[in-house]
Design an enzyme around this catalytic site. Structure first.
Site, PDB file in Angstrom:
ATOM      1  CD  GLN A 100      -2.782   4.294   3.481  1.00  0.00           C
ATOM      2  OE1 GLN A 100      -3.861   4.000   3.993  1.00  0.00           O
ATOM      3  NE2 GLN A 100      -2.628   5.368   2.729  1.00  0.00           N
ATOM      4  CE  LYS A 140      -2.208   9.201   3.728  1.00  0.00           C
ATOM      5  NZ  LYS A 140      -3.105   9.260   2.567  1.00  0.00           N
ATOM      6  CB  CYS A 146       1.252   8.627  -5.074  1.00  0.00           C
ATOM      7  SG  CYS A 146       0.491  10.238  -5.316  1.00  0.00           S
ATOM      8  CG  HIS A 150       2.893   7.353  -1.492  1.00  0.00           C
ATOM      9  ND1 HIS A 150       3.407   8.625  -1.676  1.00  0.00           N
ATOM     10  CD2 HIS A 150       1.543   7.469  -1.613  1.00  0.00           C
ATOM     11  CE1 HIS A 150       2.418   9.462  -1.897  1.00  0.00           C
ATOM     12  NE2 HIS A 150       1.269   8.794  -1.878  1.00  0.00           N
ATOM     13  CG  ASP A 177       4.949   5.474   4.381  1.00  0.00           C
ATOM     14  OD1 ASP A 177       4.080   5.901   5.160  1.00  0.00           O
ATOM     15  OD2 ASP A 177       4.910   5.654   3.146  1.00  0.00           O
TER      16      ASP A 177
END
Length: 431
Positions: free
Chosen positions: A228, A251, A389, A148, A225
């Protein structure tokens, strides 16, 4: 100004306050998983006749999270770490207990390793600025092709500031990291590997534990990261042995504007503050300032108190279920969507990794993703269109963007069939 910490607060409410706020769940007791029942916990899902498949951008909030935030502002609103009056102490207690809930959720060693941020983006920027200040010219940072923008641009800017070198780990056409190339890029100059756990565009689940192990052999630190993954996988940062882990509340069925940076305590101790001001200081004079202890050293100013408390409520909500069952259900949603949509002529899926989360990106020949997104919306199906993104990833595939359907545990097989019907109807209009 009082400088509150958990040692001062102890493990019980202060001043005899009665605070009905569980700090952990009995992990042996799980609520049976039933998507139809879960849907009733999400008022926005019940309100709109909408198949919401934009969960990778923002997930909906269960009623318990909404009620938790409303309750805080209605009955307990006060600043934290600031005063001896009972409302402030109650707010402080809930805020710091929220930190413990987050630590338990990802199995951090202690609450000092949990920094509240505005989201994944700020967490990455914090590491890039603070840990990045310890890097020297010629040091190397590795990222992957599927990152991202939030896990690309901060490292580019760091490399410009410090004359470091940014290298990119290639992927194969299935959307998987080529581990042999990763190993070739690792060397004694590698200081940091910043890698997504799950691609927000492809759904690829990267073998982060294996990548961490390989990176550590060269002395490199690893940032994962988890924007998600925190809401879809069981996260154990100690098992992963990652040095940094970041994720966002919005999220993970929590509020917007709140996120988490986990980092190993020994690393945080060496890092200088990211922002300065109130709360992150121990003492200030015109000749010298000394900084607060962890985690407060990295939380300048009044924090998003309601956001942290709301996030804790969301994580508790998720934790009541067997998360392996959730992951399996979401995988079945993905397989069902792939089977149904594969019947559509000239469809192309992006991201066919062997290990994949519930994200489906696709294009249809001679149809612009935006046009499909608009027509699907008119039929009550919410998807995301564009480059998500991840422009370098779009360049890799030679496309301007995709249609992305991302699923959560409140989605159903019937909704996927609704998307299939809406897609076929849209294509009759467009082709």
């Amino acid at each position: 100004m009082p400088n509150w910490n958990r040692t001062q607060l102890g493990d019980q409410p202060v001043l005899g306050l009665s605070i009905d706020y569980p700090i952990a769940l009995d992990k042996s007791m799980k609520t049976p998983f039933d998507a139809e029942i879960i849907r009733k916990d999400f008022p926005a899902i019940s309100l709109h006749n909408l198949a919401y498949f934009d969960n990778a951008a923002t997930a909906h909030k269960p009623q318990v999270v909404i009620d938790t935030i409303r309750s805080f502002y209605t009955t307990e609103n006060a600043n934290v770490h600031r005063a001896v009056h009972h409302l402030s102490q109650q707010a402080t207690f809930k805020y710091e207990e929220s930190r413990k809930i987050v630590a338990d959720f990802i199995n951090a060693a202690n609450e000092r390793e949990i920094i509240f941020t505005r989201g994944t983006t700020e967490g990455i920027n914090l590491v890039a600025f603070s840990y990045g200040s310890l890097l020297e010219a010629g040091d190397e940072i590795l990222i992957s092709t599927m990152e991202h923008h939030s896990n690309i641009v901060p490292w580019q800017m760091l490399c410009e500031r410090k004359n470091c070198v940014l290298k990119v780990i290639p992927i194969n056409p299935q959307g998987e990291i080529i581990e042999e190339k990763f190993e070739e890029l690792l060397n004694e100059k590698t200081r940091l590997v910043a890698i997504t756990h799950i691609s927000n565009t492809l759904g690829t689940i990267n073998p982060v534990k294996r990548l961490v192990e390989k990176a550590h052999k060269t002395g490199a630190k690893v940032l994962i990261d988890g924007a998600q993954s925190a809401q879809h996988l069981c996260i154990d940062v100690r098992d992963l042995d990652c040095d940094f882990f970041v994720f966002s509340g919005h999220k993970a069925f929590g509020p917007t504007g709140i996120g988490v940076l986990y980092a190993k305590e020994a690393i945080l101790e060496k890092m200088p503050p990211y922002q300065t001001g109130g709360e992150m200081i121990e003492s200030v004079s015109f000749s010298k300032t000394t900084f607060n202890s962890l985690p407060f050293k990295f939380e300048a100013g009044t924090p998003h108190i309601a956001g942290a408390i709301g996030l804790a409520s969301a994580l508790q909500y998720i934790s009541q279920f067997d998360r392996t069952q959730i992951a399996e259900y979401e995988k079945q949603l993905l397989y069902h969507a792939e089977r149904k949509l594969s019947e559509i002529e000239n469809i192309r899926f992006f991201g066919q990794s062997k290990n994949k989360a519930s994200i489906l990106s696709f294009n249809i020949k001679n149809v612009h993703p935006y046009d499909l997104g608009v027509l699907l919306d008119k039929q009550g199906v919410a998807v995301r269109t564009g480059h998500h993104c991840t422009e370098p990833l779009m360049d890799f595939f030679g496309i301007p963007g995709t249609v992305r359907a991302s699923f959560a545990f409140y989605n159903t097989f019937e909704e996927i069939e609704k998307m299939e019907f809406a897609l076929k109807k849209s294509l009759r209009l467009l082709l």
